[in-house]
Scaffold this motif. Structure first.
Motif: not given
Length: 254
Positions: A74-84, A122-126
């Motif tokens: 994803t080239q370092g993109r993480l819009d949503v993390l679902v901690n499931n 990843l979350l911080k940079q997205t």
């Protein structure tokens, strides 16, 4: 293209969530301890834009490898993390094997914590990213025969509320969903005494829809279903002796 990373994605709520995001054109990362299940999903042609790999949330190195794998796609993109990813063993507290207690603590608490912490860069940079934790209605009131599982979800709720404030300056929204019993293999494993009055209320697809709708929302947590919302209301408004009677009734302890 927006991206979502999902733990425990090979079955149940995780898989339903992956399908929901994929249906709206997201790039989906499917990560699970069930490597064979992930491989079959990726080979099925069901997901037009996806990647996936093995991820054991009890192992920080495994989590980091999974996040690195996803980031490379994803080239370092993480819009949503679902901690499931999560596990449940029900029954009388004193009779449950200590290894089952350890597993719930290791996965539901430590694993979820490690995933969130390792994903932070990843979350911080997205821009406008979201961490969504899978919680439970059992985080509202301790549930007999689900003592350790319930306690683990109290932890998830507390962590979510804290990070909702702490991570806001970084542009990361943190929230959780709190479903009641869901029609999954985990839901089917609940003790019969609880199932007598706490019937299965939701399908995995309904929880997945709630997760999808929670991402752009504003609350730190969402109780799913009328019964869960009523339990939340009673917990907020009623004194302990009334709450105790309610929990004793719905878990057939009266």
């Amino acid at each position: 293209m927006k991206t979502v990373f999902i733990t425990g994605a090979a079955s149940g709520i995780g898989l339903a969530t992956a399908r929901r995001f994929a249906a709206d054109g997201w790039f989906v990362g499917l990560y699970d301890i069930n490597q064979e299940g992930v491989d079959k999903l990726l080979q099925s042609g069901e997901f037009a834009n996806a990647c996936g790999a093995y991820c054991n949330v009890m192992d920080r190195d495994s989590i980091q490898q999974a996040l690195d794998h996803f980031s490379n796609q994803t080239q370092g993109r993480l819009d949503v993390l679902v901690n499931n990813a999560g596990v449940l063993t029900g029954g009388e507290f004193h009779q449950i094997d200590s290894k089952a207690h350890d597993m719930m603590i290791s996965i539901n608490i430590k694993g979820l914590t490690d995933v969130a912490q390792l994903a932070f860069p990843l979350l911080k940079q997205t821009p406008n990213s979201t961490l969504l934790n899978l919680c439970s209605v059992s985080s509202v009131q301790g549930i007999p025969q689900l003592a350790v599982y319930s306690a683990s979800k109290f932890y998830v709720n507390g962590l979510t509320e804290a990070l909702n404030v702490e991570w806001k300056p970084y542009g990361i929204r943190v929230t959780c969903v709190k479903p009641p019993i869901v029609n999954t293999a985990m839901g089917a494993s609940l003790p019969e005494q609880i199932m007598q009055r706490m019937a299965v209320d939701l399908l995995p697809e309904q929880v997945a829809e709630a997760i999808y709708r929670a991402v752009p929302g504003s609350n730190a947590g969402y109780l799913l279903g009328l019964k869960a919302q009523m339990m939340g209301l009673v917990t907020r408004l009623c004194p302990w002796f009334i709450r105790r009677k309610m929990i004793a009734y719905v878990t057939s302890y009266n």
